[in-house]
Design an enzyme around this catalytic site. Structure first.
Site, PDB file in Angstrom:
ATOM      1  N   CYS A 133      77.650 -16.329  76.665  1.00  0.00           N
ATOM      2  CA  CYS A 133      78.763 -15.751  75.896  1.00  0.00           C
ATOM      3  C   CYS A 133      78.519 -15.698  74.394  1.00  0.00           C
ATOM      4  O   CYS A 133      78.505 -14.618  73.807  1.00  0.00           O
ATOM      5  CB  CYS A 133      80.039 -16.542  76.182  1.00  0.00           C
ATOM      6  N   LEU A 156      82.360 -29.450  66.525  1.00  0.00           N
ATOM      7  CA  LEU A 156      81.670 -29.977  65.347  1.00  0.00           C
ATOM      8  C   LEU A 156      80.539 -30.906  65.768  1.00  0.00           C
ATOM      9  O   LEU A 156      80.174 -31.807  65.034  1.00  0.00           O
ATOM     10  CB  LEU A 156      82.659 -30.738  64.449  1.00  0.00           C
ATOM     11  N   PHE A 215      89.412 -16.811  78.029  1.00  0.00           N
ATOM     12  CA  PHE A 215      88.907 -17.824  77.096  1.00  0.00           C
ATOM     13  C   PHE A 215      88.385 -19.066  77.812  1.00  0.00           C
ATOM     14  O   PHE A 215      88.305 -20.140  77.225  1.00  0.00           O
ATOM     15  CB  PHE A 215      90.004 -18.208  76.089  1.00  0.00           C
TER      16      PHE A 215
END
Ligand code: UGA
Length: 436
Positions: free
Chosen positions: A264, A254, A152
């Site tokens: 990715c 955001l 991740f």
């Protein structure tokens, strides 16, 4: 522990470096001879903050070796697969490189070895790997173990993400396999046990796609609200603070702007949508997110065209930011590069600057004429009519405003919403963000 990492791209190189920093002995393997020669001379193929120091130290202390030999790499019984899984034309993940790895491993892998997939792979790949080796060794007791351990890390903060992970996903069916994974990760941080989440191989594989798709959805959602803000005169920064203060929503991912790029999100969303289609799961949020993201460039481009009208063809435009995101020299699927390709046909001249990605951008933009690269952001600005900010490098968020006033049209298009419009207006600079 002795560990082999196959693949020296972002994931493999960072994993190998960080495992060696934690005290493991690591062999990093790649079949790209030039790349391995470079690494053996401590020349890194990528820019990633903190990576070079770790690699240099571990290499000098002989805890990290680089090799092109599967025979040498298979001396170790813990093997991570970190090769790329690019998109095919139809969106499906291309497992060609992964299959090459399996064939090479089959020649040298030792009985009792554990294979751990870190590459982002479609659901079912773990099962495929197991059956591949079951078939290969049908007449031989190998006792191989298999595990999915998706990564991740984010480019630009990959080392930090690896050493201070929020969670480590382990898809592994055997208790022995889980124990090995604990031994691998434990030396990184004593408290890391709390961060290990165990599940089935399929769940681990799908978790990776789901996480990327969810983050991408947040970005496309906020971009949609930003466009609406433009229409109704609201401000996306204010709306972000309203949304982000709700802990159920969270304030990350955001930031409205040109949309997501990189190697990715676009690839993984396409692969996820391919899987959804395979199972006839329509309508699809993922499909809409991809479509929204692709249209975001046009939205911004049309703002520029609308402002200038026909006079765009006489304009010299300065670009700050070429990489797909800050703190990386990666220009793969960069929104900046897409926009430059679009605008180059319409304008007189482009003056381009990026703190680290100029070299890679030069390669992908080599077919364009009337563009020039600069080593200094203000040199690029000099004699330009307007400025476009395409990547959210922190450096660009606090510019010398007096120097911005030299823009001939006193005009900025901020594709990442990082500048303060009120402050610029005080200097009579016209500001155009997205939704602000
Ligand atoms: C992404 C995920 O964040 C990682 O968790 C994952 O491991 C990685 O993909 C991967 O699959 O290997 P990365 O592509 O390095 O990491 O970069 P992000 O920080 O996620 O940014 C992706 C794109 O979204 C960038 O173009 C960035 O500019 C854009 N973005 C990000 C926004 O437009 N708005 C935001 O609020 C955040």
């Amino acid at each position: 522990m002795d560990i082999t990492i196959i693949g020296t791209g972002y994931v493999g190189l960072v994993a190998g470096a960080c495992f060696s920093k934690a005290g493991h002995n690591v062999i990093s393997l790649d079949t790209n001879v030039e790349r391995i020669n470079g690494l053996n001379n401590l020349e890194l193929p990528i820019f990633e903050p903190g990576l070079k120091n770790i690699i240099t130290k571990s290499f000098k202390e002989k805890r990290l070796k680089f090799s092109t030999s599967y025979k040498q790499a298979c001396v170790n019984k813990v093997i991570f697969i970190c090769v790329d899984t690019p998109s095919k034309k139809n969106g499906e993940a291309d497992l060609t490189n992964l299959k090459k790895v399996l064939n090479s491993l089959a020649e040298f892998i030792q009985p009792g070895a554990m294979l751990i997939t870190k590459s982002t792979v479609p659901v079912g790949t773990g099962k495929f790997i197991k059956s591949f080796f079951d078939n290969k060794f049908a007449n031989r007791e190998m006792n191989l173990r298999f595990c999915s351990n998706p990564e991740f890390l984010r480019e630009g903060s990959a080392v930090r993400d690896f050493l201070k992970p929020e969670r480590i996903i382990i898809g592994c069916d055997s208790p022995q396999g889980r124990k090995i994974m604990e031994e691998i990760y434990h030396p990184i941080d004593k408290k890391i046990f709390n961060k290990m989440i165990y599940m089935s191989v399929s769940s681990a594989e799908l978790s990776k796609y789901a996480a990327n798709a969810f983050l991408a959805t947040k970005i496309s959602f906020v971009n949609e609200i930003a466009k609406l803000s433009d229409k109704v005169g609201a401000n996306i920064h204010e709306i972000k603070s309203a949304l982000g203060s709700d802990s159920r929503i969270g304030d990350q991912f955001l930031n409205a702007g040109l949309g997501f790029g990189g190697s990715c999100f676009p690839k993984d969303l396409n692969a996820l949508y391919y899987l959804e289609k395979k199972f006839k799961l329509e309508p699809s949020i993922v499909k809409t997110v991809l479509a929204l993201n692709n249209s975001q460039i046009d939205y911004f481009y049309n703002k520029i065209k609308k402002h200038y009208g026909r006079s765009l063809k006489n304009k010299t435009i300065c670009f700050w930011g070429l990489s797909f995101k800050p703190n990386t020299d990666d220009v793969r699927d960069s929104m900046a590069i897409s926009l430059i390709n679009k605008l180059s046909k319409e304008v007189k001249y482009l003056r381009l600057y990026d703190p680290v990605a100029n070299k890679n951008a030069k390669m992908v933009l080599s077919s364009l004429s009337d563009i020039e690269f600069f080593e200094n952001m203000y040199d690029a600005l000099h004699s330009s009519d307007c400025l476009i900010i395409a990547t959210e490098w922190e450096l660009f968020s606090k510019p010398d405003i007096k120097k911005l006033s030299f823009l001939k049209d006193k005009l900025i298009f901020d594709g990442r919403n990082i500048l303060d419009a009120d402050q610029l207006n005080k200097y009579n600079i016209i500001y155009n963000g997205i939704g602000c």
